[in-house]
Design a protein around this motif. Structure first.
Motif, PDB file in Angstrom:
ATOM      1  N   ARG A  16       0.829  -1.217   0.000  1.00  0.00           N
ATOM      2  CA  ARG A  16       0.000   0.000   0.000  1.00  0.00           C
ATOM      3  C   ARG A  16       0.859   1.262   0.000  1.00  0.00           C
ATOM      4  NH1 ARG A  16      -3.384  -2.546   4.114  1.00  0.00           N
ATOM      5  NH2 ARG A  16      -3.131  -0.733   5.451  1.00  0.00           N
ATOM      6  N   THR A  17       1.828   1.267  -0.916  1.00  0.00           N
ATOM      7  CA  THR A  17       2.762   2.390  -1.044  1.00  0.00           C
ATOM      8  C   THR A  17       2.867   2.729  -2.525  1.00  0.00           C
ATOM      9  OG1 THR A  17       4.000   1.501   0.836  1.00  0.00           O
ATOM     10  CG2 THR A  17       5.103   3.177  -0.494  1.00  0.00           C
ATOM     11  N   PRO A  18       1.981   3.597  -3.012  1.00  0.00           N
ATOM     12  CA  PRO A  18       1.910   3.830  -4.461  1.00  0.00           C
ATOM     13  C   PRO A  18       3.123   4.539  -5.046  1.00  0.00           C
ATOM     14  CG  PRO A  18       0.352   5.233  -3.274  1.00  0.00           C
ATOM     15  CD  PRO A  18       0.920   4.280  -2.272  1.00  0.00           C
ATOM     16  N   ALA A  19       3.888   5.228  -4.220  1.00  0.00           N
ATOM     17  CA  ALA A  19       5.048   5.945  -4.768  1.00  0.00           C
ATOM     18  C   ALA A  19       6.175   5.957  -3.754  1.00  0.00           C
ATOM     19  CB  ALA A  19       4.639   7.380  -5.128  1.00  0.00           C
ATOM     20  N   GLY A  20       7.377   6.243  -4.254  1.00  0.00           N
ATOM     21  CA  GLY A  20       8.542   6.353  -3.375  1.00  0.00           C
ATOM     22  C   GLY A  20       9.192   5.009  -3.105  1.00  0.00           C
ATOM     23  N   PRO A  21      10.431   5.055  -2.660  1.00  0.00           N
ATOM     24  CA  PRO A  21      11.186   3.835  -2.384  1.00  0.00           C
ATOM     25  C   PRO A  21      10.630   3.082  -1.179  1.00  0.00           C
ATOM     26  CG  PRO A  21      12.605   5.795  -2.339  1.00  0.00           C
ATOM     27  CD  PRO A  21      11.201   6.274  -2.364  1.00  0.00           C
ATOM     28  N   LEU A  22      10.974   1.810  -1.083  1.00  0.00           N
ATOM     29  CA  LEU A  22      10.598   1.006   0.081  1.00  0.00           C
ATOM     30  C   LEU A  22      11.815   0.832   1.005  1.00  0.00           C
ATOM     31  CD1 LEU A  22       8.461  -1.820  -1.622  1.00  0.00           C
ATOM     32  CD2 LEU A  22       7.793   0.508  -0.970  1.00  0.00           C
ATOM     33  N   ILE A  23      11.539   0.930   2.295  1.00  0.00           N
ATOM     34  CA  ILE A  23      12.587   0.762   3.310  1.00  0.00           C
ATOM     35  C   ILE A  23      12.459  -0.636   3.902  1.00  0.00           C
ATOM     36  CG2 ILE A  23      13.362   1.594   5.576  1.00  0.00           C
ATOM     37  CD1 ILE A  23      13.830   3.520   3.238  1.00  0.00           C
ATOM     38  N   ALA A  24      13.567  -1.375   3.896  1.00  0.00           N
ATOM     39  CA  ALA A  24      13.490  -2.787   4.304  1.00  0.00           C
ATOM     40  C   ALA A  24      14.604  -3.176   5.267  1.00  0.00           C
ATOM     41  CB  ALA A  24      13.527  -3.685   3.072  1.00  0.00           C
ATOM     42  N   PRO A  25      14.378  -3.048   6.563  1.00  0.00           N
ATOM     43  CA  PRO A  25      15.367  -3.518   7.527  1.00  0.00           C
ATOM     44  C   PRO A  25      15.452  -5.049   7.539  1.00  0.00           C
ATOM     45  CG  PRO A  25      13.428  -2.630   8.654  1.00  0.00           C
ATOM     46  CD  PRO A  25      13.227  -2.379   7.194  1.00  0.00           C
ATOM     47  N   VAL A  26      16.636  -5.543   7.912  1.00  0.00           N
ATOM     48  CA  VAL A  26      16.910  -6.982   7.911  1.00  0.00           C
ATOM     49  C   VAL A  26      16.875  -7.519   9.339  1.00  0.00           C
ATOM     50  CG1 VAL A  26      18.568  -8.758   7.227  1.00  0.00           C
ATOM     51  CG2 VAL A  26      18.387  -6.649   5.887  1.00  0.00           C
ATOM     52  N   LEU A  27      16.217  -8.658   9.519  1.00  0.00           N
ATOM     53  CA  LEU A  27      16.145  -9.291  10.838  1.00  0.00           C
ATOM     54  C   LEU A  27      17.368 -10.175  11.031  1.00  0.00           C
ATOM     55  CD1 LEU A  27      12.384 -10.309  10.691  1.00  0.00           C
ATOM     56  CD2 LEU A  27      13.402  -8.169  11.522  1.00  0.00           C
ATOM     57  N   LYS A  28      18.169  -9.895  12.031  1.00  0.00           N
ATOM     58  CA  LYS A  28      19.412 -10.614  12.292  1.00  0.00           C
ATOM     59  C   LYS A  28      19.846 -10.348  13.711  1.00  0.00           C
ATOM     60  CE  LYS A  28      21.886  -8.615   8.852  1.00  0.00           C
ATOM     61  NZ  LYS A  28      23.038  -8.055   8.138  1.00  0.00           N
ATOM     62  N   PRO A  29      20.929 -10.890  14.228  1.00  0.00           N
ATOM     63  CA  PRO A  29      21.847 -11.828  13.581  1.00  0.00           C
ATOM     64  C   PRO A  29      21.452 -13.287  13.778  1.00  0.00           C
ATOM     65  CG  PRO A  29      22.727 -11.226  15.719  1.00  0.00           C
ATOM     66  CD  PRO A  29      21.415 -10.490  15.568  1.00  0.00           C
ATOM     67  N   GLN A  30      22.107 -14.126  12.945  1.00  0.00           N
ATOM     68  CA  GLN A  30      22.087 -15.563  13.128  1.00  0.00           C
ATOM     69  C   GLN A  30      22.411 -15.882  14.591  1.00  0.00           C
ATOM     70  OE1 GLN A  30      25.430 -18.504  11.950  1.00  0.00           O
ATOM     71  NE2 GLN A  30      24.129 -18.431  10.153  1.00  0.00           N
ATOM     72  N   GLY A  31      21.704 -16.838  15.142  1.00  0.00           N
ATOM     73  CA  GLY A  31      21.942 -17.228  16.533  1.00  0.00           C
ATOM     74  C   GLY A  31      20.900 -16.631  17.466  1.00  0.00           C
ATOM     75  N   SER A  32      20.144 -15.622  16.997  1.00  0.00           N
ATOM     76  CA  SER A  32      19.088 -15.030  17.818  1.00  0.00           C
ATOM     77  C   SER A  32      17.921 -16.012  17.919  1.00  0.00           C
ATOM     78  CB  SER A  32      18.581 -13.731  17.175  1.00  0.00           C
ATOM     79  OG  SER A  32      19.634 -12.817  16.971  1.00  0.00           O
ATOM     80  N   SER A  33      17.196 -15.928  19.022  1.00  0.00           N
ATOM     81  CA  SER A  33      16.004 -16.769  19.165  1.00  0.00           C
ATOM     82  C   SER A  33      14.887 -16.227  18.283  1.00  0.00           C
ATOM     83  CB  SER A  33      15.538 -16.778  20.618  1.00  0.00           C
ATOM     84  OG  SER A  33      15.077 -15.471  20.967  1.00  0.00           O
ATOM     85  N   ALA A  34      13.916 -17.072  17.999  1.00  0.00           N
ATOM     86  CA  ALA A  34      12.766 -16.641  17.203  1.00  0.00           C
ATOM     87  C   ALA A  34      12.057 -15.490  17.912  1.00  0.00           C
ATOM     88  CB  ALA A  34      11.817 -17.819  16.994  1.00  0.00           C
ATOM     89  N   GLU A  35      12.017 -15.554  19.237  1.00  0.00           N
ATOM     90  CA  GLU A  35      11.364 -14.514  20.034  1.00  0.00           C
ATOM     91  C   GLU A  35      12.061 -13.161  19.833  1.00  0.00           C
ATOM     92  OE1 GLU A  35      11.225 -15.931  23.982  1.00  0.00           O
ATOM     93  OE2 GLU A  35       9.736 -14.432  24.641  1.00  0.00           O
ATOM     94  N   ARG A  36      13.392 -13.193  19.884  1.00  0.00           N
ATOM     95  CA  ARG A  36      14.165 -11.957  19.728  1.00  0.00           C
ATOM     96  C   ARG A  36      13.978 -11.376  18.319  1.00  0.00           C
ATOM     97  NH1 ARG A  36      15.600  -7.186  20.789  1.00  0.00           N
ATOM     98  NH2 ARG A  36      17.619  -6.523  19.943  1.00  0.00           N
ATOM     99  N   LEU A  37      13.993 -12.243  17.305  1.00  0.00           N
ATOM    100  CA  LEU A  37      13.814 -11.767  15.930  1.00  0.00           C
ATOM    101  C   LEU A  37      12.424 -11.160  15.749  1.00  0.00           C
ATOM    102  CD1 LEU A  37      15.553 -14.795  14.185  1.00  0.00           C
ATOM    103  CD2 LEU A  37      16.428 -12.439  14.214  1.00  0.00           C
ATOM    104  N   ALA A  38      11.437 -11.742  16.421  1.00  0.00           N
ATOM    105  CA  ALA A  38      10.075 -11.208  16.341  1.00  0.00           C
ATOM    106  C   ALA A  38      10.001  -9.829  17.011  1.00  0.00           C
ATOM    107  CB  ALA A  38       9.097 -12.183  16.977  1.00  0.00           C
TER     108      ALA A  38
END
Lengths: 372, 372
Positions: free
Chosen positions: A124-146
């Protein structure tokens, strides 16, 4: 001839005659793989055998050869198309693939299903760039990544994307991770009214991928991150064609570096991270931005973006996804370079901001959102 | 530490301090992919983060770094193991993978199921090299390919192997081809009393491969030819682990060239065509022989063969499969170079002999068969 597809190769050779010999060698190598004088007459010689259509000089010791092939060589299979384009010739020095015209195969390889327009609709973003942060680092728990996903989505990320190294590890198994992160992103979206998309990193044993993808879809994931260098380009194609799945695909360049790092073998940057990803059906192609630790030049990055966004390419235009170097201070410069139809990844340096991570994302979103 | 696996990298750097920085960069890049100062304390810093174990000088501007990683980074998945070994670092110039010690992962990656001993048992050839003509060219009908297979098997070929470009094309679809060729080879074996093995080239859409493999098994195929460069190394691993299938795997180097052609990226020849194939579970690794049109040196070829045959490598030793250049006149020289535990491919030049193809094969078999 319009009943054949065409591949353009950069050939390094001392003179035109030597370049022509090499081109004819490629035409044999990529199809019949037998000496010219024993190619059987009829169908094999007339149709199957590659045909040198054109040979031009590009520079000192450098030529451009266009070779056409019959769709009968590859049918509707992407692995076999890549095999014909560059299978054995990839093992010879002094040949680089620079172009592909699908011709009759355009009906078979439809390109991105969603493309730029589809992604904008979903986000739902008709114009402009998209900002996409990355979920990391490897070794984190699923809870922490969430937790990180929630902060990012809550702060205005258009997309949250998993790090390509999360895989299906014991500390955060794919299915548990996906369940927790979809819930976290849904909660943030309910609070903001935004439509932040979550792309899960599809990984595991190759036999588990279709099941994982179906699980992710059922859990409410918005897209999948796929590594064609490790799983083959046909995984991208298989997922992109899967109408039941119906998810956009983001590709990651892991393990693909050697295809572009050398001047005299592999593919151009634009072919590998633009054309081939689009051919496979990816909607977003991640690649390393200029100025980071990977050494891609501004020109190489611009050429990748152009190959992704070109309206004349394979199927609908897709989004380039440069990774690294995006900060609020550099936002204007980067948008000017890549154009608004771009997804900007925010990688590991985001974690430097700790609890203030959300503020950086919010600031960036404000800066890149077009003013009406 | 014995609870970690180790990867050795050749790093190009002006001096030792710069090389150490690059090694530490790889240790971060291949695991957490975040700046060192924000690596979370505890499990991630202590276990997940790659660890530079050793750094030595190899030559002018060239260093050897050994980095250890935790099995928790990859679990039991081959794609993720390759991702940790070289995923993102493959996109940085000046790094080449030169070695792998599985350590605790040796239990997970058992290597070739059949290996040299298993192949010899199947081919009922306890000693001496194996002669393996290739069925080609692309564009031939299934019937014609079966005729060639019959001539080859009748004349004493140990293995007949399909060309990697046959795929699943309309003129010779995979299943029809496999049915006809198994019948032709069985007929020849019944006549000679030999046990010529038929390796079918597994190809098609990635979703069709398991079905194709099962069909091939049921039809009586003796082994499968697989292209990890196009389908991913995990296809090899999946087939090799499949006890119901129970077929030996021969790997083909298509599309893998850029991983070895450049001095400062990718893998050494021995790693790519020896170690990695063996890691995936291949029993025979095909690669271009010295002196042909691919430019591999005698040393590179010998190193590949050594990595395949080394009793200290991953799982049981496997067979190198050099392609090209094998003729009755050169047989002694080639056997001296590679040793008897080798499969010699006979490629397109065999077709030059037309109807006398069988005599060349018979002559070669006589020459390479050890005299008691």
């Amino acid at each position: 001839m319009t009943d054949r597809f065409r591949v353009t190769y950069r050939i390094f050779a001392p003179d035109r005659a030597a370049a022509m010999l090499r081109a004819q060698g490629i035409a044999l190598e990529q199809t019949v793989e037998i000496p010219r004088e024993v190619v059987p007459r009829g169908f094999i010689e007339d149709v199957i055998l590659g045909r040198v259509e054109d040979l031009g000089r590009e520079g000192e010791g450098c030529f451009r050869a266009t070779i056409s092939y019959s769709p009968e060589s590859c049918g509707a299979e992407l692995p076999q198309l890549l095999n014909v384009i560059f299978g054995n010739s990839s093992i010879q020095k002094g040949i680089k693939v620079t172009g592909l015209e699908l011709g009759p195969l355009a009906e078979v390889f439809a390109g991105p299903r969603f493309g730029i327009a589809g992604l904008r609709r979903l986000a739902r973003t008709p114009a402009g760039p998209l900002i996409a942060p990355v979920l990391k680092p490897q070794g984190s728990s699923a809870e922490r990544l969430a937790e990180i996903a929630y902060i990012c989505a809550r702060s205005g990320a258009h997309i949250v994307k998993e790090d390509h190294g999360l895989s299906d590890q014991p500390c955060a198994p794919f299915r548990e991770r996906v369940d927790r992160i979809t819930a976290a992103v849904a909660r943030a979206n309910a609070e903001t009214g935004n439509a932040c998309l979550y792309f899960a990193g599809l990984a595991g044993h190759s036999a588990d991928l279709d099941g994982h993808a179906a699980h992710a879809r059922a859990a409410g994931v918005d897209g999948l991150l796929v590594m064609p260098g490790l799983f083959g380009f046909d995984l991208v194609n298989r997922l992109a064609r899967d109408k039941t799945l119906g998810l956009p695909i983001m590709t990651h360049p892991s393990f693909l570096g050697p295809y572009v790092l050398s001047g005299d073998t592999g593919f151009t940057h634009a072919m590998m991270f633009g054309t081939l990803q689009r051919l496979a059906g990816a909607d977003i192609s991640v690649f390393p931005n200029v100025g980071g630790r990977f050494g891609f030049s501004a020109q190489e990055c611009t050429e990748i973006a152009r190959a992704c966004q070109d309206p004349g390419g394979i199927g609908p235009p897709m989004m380039p996804g440069p990774g690294g170097g995006m900060t609020p201070e550099r936002a204007d410069e980067m948008v000017a370079m890549y154009g608004p139809d771009t997804m900007f990844l925010l990688g590991g340096s985001l974690l430097r901001h700790g609890d203030a991570m959300g503020e950086v994302i919010a600031d960036l979103r404000r800066r890149v959102t077009p003013r009406d």
